[in-house]
Motif scaffolding. Sequence first.
Motif, PDB file in Angstrom:
ATOM      1  N   VAL A 163       7.112  -1.517   1.805  1.00 16.92           N
ATOM      2  CA  VAL A 163       5.751  -1.998   2.076  1.00 16.92           C
ATOM      3  C   VAL A 163       4.799  -0.813   2.041  1.00 16.92           C
ATOM      4  N   GLY A 164       3.805  -0.880   1.168  1.00 14.92           N
ATOM      5  CA  GLY A 164       2.788   0.154   1.092  1.00 14.92           C
ATOM      6  C   GLY A 164       1.675  -0.098   2.087  1.00 14.92           C
ATOM      7  N   CYS A 165       1.646   0.702   3.140  1.00 15.84           N
ATOM      8  CA  CYS A 165       0.583   0.648   4.151  1.00 15.84           C
ATOM      9  C   CYS A 165      -0.171   1.977   4.113  1.00 15.84           C
ATOM     10  N   ASP A 166      -0.355   2.507   2.917  1.00 25.95           N
ATOM     11  CA  ASP A 166      -0.845   3.877   2.754  1.00 25.95           C
ATOM     12  C   ASP A 166      -2.324   3.954   2.390  1.00 25.95           C
ATOM     13  N   GLY A 167      -3.114   3.013   2.874  1.00 22.38           N
ATOM     14  CA  GLY A 167      -4.559   3.156   2.845  1.00 22.38           C
ATOM     15  C   GLY A 167      -5.240   2.770   1.551  1.00 22.38           C
ATOM     16  N   SER A 168      -6.553   2.986   1.543  1.00 17.35           N
ATOM     17  CA  SER A 168      -7.385   2.517   0.436  1.00 17.35           C
ATOM     18  C   SER A 168      -7.049   3.198  -0.890  1.00 17.35           C
ATOM     19  N   ARG A 169      -6.543   4.415  -0.846  1.00 15.47           N
ATOM     20  CA  ARG A 169      -6.151   5.121  -2.063  1.00 15.47           C
ATOM     21  C   ARG A 169      -4.646   5.052  -2.283  1.00 15.47           C
ATOM     22  N   SER A 170      -4.076   3.940  -1.937  1.00 15.76           N
ATOM     23  CA  SER A 170      -2.631   3.733  -1.909  1.00 15.76           C
ATOM     24  C   SER A 170      -1.902   4.220  -3.156  1.00 15.76           C
ATOM     25  N   THR A 171      -0.943   5.117  -2.937  1.00 13.25           N
ATOM     26  CA  THR A 171      -0.065   5.552  -4.021  1.00 13.25           C
ATOM     27  C   THR A 171       0.875   4.429  -4.441  1.00 13.25           C
ATOM     28  N   VAL A 172       1.344   3.655  -3.463  1.00 15.64           N
ATOM     29  CA  VAL A 172       2.243   2.548  -3.783  1.00 15.64           C
ATOM     30  C   VAL A 172       1.542   1.547  -4.698  1.00 15.64           C
ATOM     31  N   ARG A 173       0.299   1.231  -4.392  1.00 13.21           N
ATOM     32  CA  ARG A 173      -0.440   0.284  -5.241  1.00 13.21           C
ATOM     33  C   ARG A 173      -0.572   0.813  -6.669  1.00 13.21           C
ATOM     34  N   LYS A 174      -0.827   2.111  -6.806  1.00  9.85           N
ATOM     35  CA  LYS A 174      -0.950   2.703  -8.142  1.00  9.85           C
ATOM     36  C   LYS A 174       0.380   2.718  -8.871  1.00  9.85           C
ATOM     37  N   LEU A 175       1.469   3.025  -8.146  1.00 10.30           N
ATOM     38  CA  LEU A 175       2.791   3.037  -8.777  1.00 10.30           C
ATOM     39  C   LEU A 175       3.204   1.635  -9.234  1.00 10.30           C
TER      40      LEU A 175
END
Length: 557
Positions: free
Chosen positions: A154-166
Motif C-alpha cells: 500500500v502506497g501511503c507516501d504522500g502527494s508525490r507518491s513514488t508508488v503511484r509513479k511506479l
Amino acid sequence: MDPVIVVGAGPVGLALALALARHSVPTIVLDEGPGKEEPRLARTAVLREDTAAFVERLAGHSFGDLESGARWTSWRSLRRKQVMRELSFGDEAPAPLHLPQHVLTGALREAIAGERLVKVATESKVDSLEQDASGLTAHTRGPKGTWWRGSYLVGCDGSRSTVRKLLDIRFPGRTAVERHAVAALRTELPWPGEALLHRMPPWRGGAAEVTGRPLAGGVWRLDWLLPPRGELVTPDALVLRIRETLAGWCGGPTPPYELLDTGVHTVHHRLARRWRVGRAFLAGDAAHLLGALGTQGLDEGLRDADNLAWKLALAWHHGHRDPLLDSYQAERRAGVAARLRAADQSLPVLRGGKGLRSYVPGSARGHDALLTDGHVGRGPLGMPSSYAQSPLAPAPSESETAVGTEVGAPVADVRVTAPDGSFVQLRERLGLGHLLVVLVAPGTVVWERRHWVTAGIMPRLAAAVTALPHPAELLVAESYPGAPAHSVLLIRPDGHLVTALSGVRPAELYAAAEAAVGGAAAPGSGRGGDDTEQGEHAVRAGGAGSAAGVRAARPSK
C-alpha cells in the motif's frame, strides 16, 4: 504468507499498519525519513467523530486528553459584524477533534513501538516494484537499501507518491485551488474553546475570510484566505494580519500573543485514476488531494486506512478475493470524488464576486451554512461517505427495516452488552476482524445477562450468527436511533451498516454477511496466517528481522 508492505510512515501509513496488526496481519513499514517528526503547530488536523475514534482505538488513548489536542465546545460563523450561525457540541452533536499532526503521528509511532506485528524500516525509499501471482517485491535505496517481499503493498507516501509513479497511475486535478496564510499562536480570545469562521471582517486590511481553531493550552491556529495568485506573504505582512485580526476580535488594542509557528497552506484537488493495480494499492495523499472549503484530507486518508485494513486482512487470512479488494477503490474513490465534486461546484458560488452569487436569494446565510458544514463534518462537504452503492451491498430484502442510520453509513456509537456481559461502546468492538450483529432489545439493561441470554429470540439469533460465513460477534443494545424493537443490525468491521432486519432472519442475515465480505474466496487461493503466532513468523521471515529472508526476496533475473 508474506507480510503486507506499507510505504510511507505518515499518519495514514502508521494507522494502516496498526489496523492490520489488530487483525493479526504482519506489516513492514518503509519509512523514507529518519523516524522522527518535526513539531509544527501550524500543521494541524481536524478529525470527525468516527475517524477520531478510529485513531484513538489504535493509539490506545484519547487524543483529547493530550496537551495539544482539543475538542471544540462550539462553532460560530460571522459575516462582517453579524453572527450568522452558532452550533454547540455535545452528546447529540459530537465535537471534531483538532490536534497538531506531529502529535498524532508521534502517538501512532509510540503505539507501533509496542506492536510486535509491525516492523518499521527507516531511511528506506522505494525505487522499484515488481508483482507476480503470489505477491510483490520492492527495492529500497539508502543506507538500509535491500529487497522486500510482501503479499500486498500500500502506497501511503504522500502527494508525490513514488508508488503511484511506479504503478504508472495518472493523478489529474487542479493546482492551487485555495491558498491560506497560517499562524499558530498563544493568546486569549473572547471565545475560549470555540472555533469560528469570520467572512468579510470589518476592520481595515482584513482578509476575505479568516478561521480560528483552538488547540489546547491557549494555542490557536488562524488561517487567512489569500487571493488565488500573487500576494507574497512576508513576515511583516503576516504579523500585521495577526495584530489586526486579534484587535478586531477583541474590540480594542491587540492583546498579548506569542507567535509559535507560521506557514502558507496551498490546497490542490487531485484524484488518482486507479487505487488498485494487482496487489498494490494507494491511500491517503497518494490517492487524493482535497482541502478547500474546510474539508480535511487527512480525515479522508484515515478513512482509506480503516476501509482497506479489514479487507486486506480477510484476504491475507482466508484467501485472495478480487470482489472484496476491488470494493476498496469502488467505495473510497467514489466517496472522495463526491466530496471533490461538491467543493468544485460550490467554489464559484462562494468565492466568486459576482455572477450566480448575486442572484441566489438568502445567499449569505446559505453560504455560511455550507462552509460551516465543511468545517464541522456535515453536509456534502463534510459528512462521512456512505457506501450504499457498494459492490458489497446485499440484495434488497423484504425483511429490511429502516433505522436512524442509512445502509452503508457509519453506525451510531451506542452502548451495547458484550458477550462477557460487560457494557461497552459499539465502536470499541470495531476493527477486530469480525462482523458485528447487534440486537435491539429494550429492557435488557435492567436484567442480568444470564436472565435473557437463553430467552426469547436470543438462542435462535445466536445460532444464526454462529452459522454465518465469516466470524461475527453478537451484541445487544437497549436501543438504537430509529430502530424498532427486535431489529437486527449487521455491521462491517469498519463500522458501516450492511443491513437492518426486522427480527431474526437467518437466511437473509447469511446472504447479507456473505455479500459484505465479497463472497467466497477464490478457488485455489489457499489461506494465509490464521493467528498471531504465524503472523509474527511472517514478519521475521520476510522483513527486518531476518537477513536471509530479505536476501531470498530478491527476484531472479
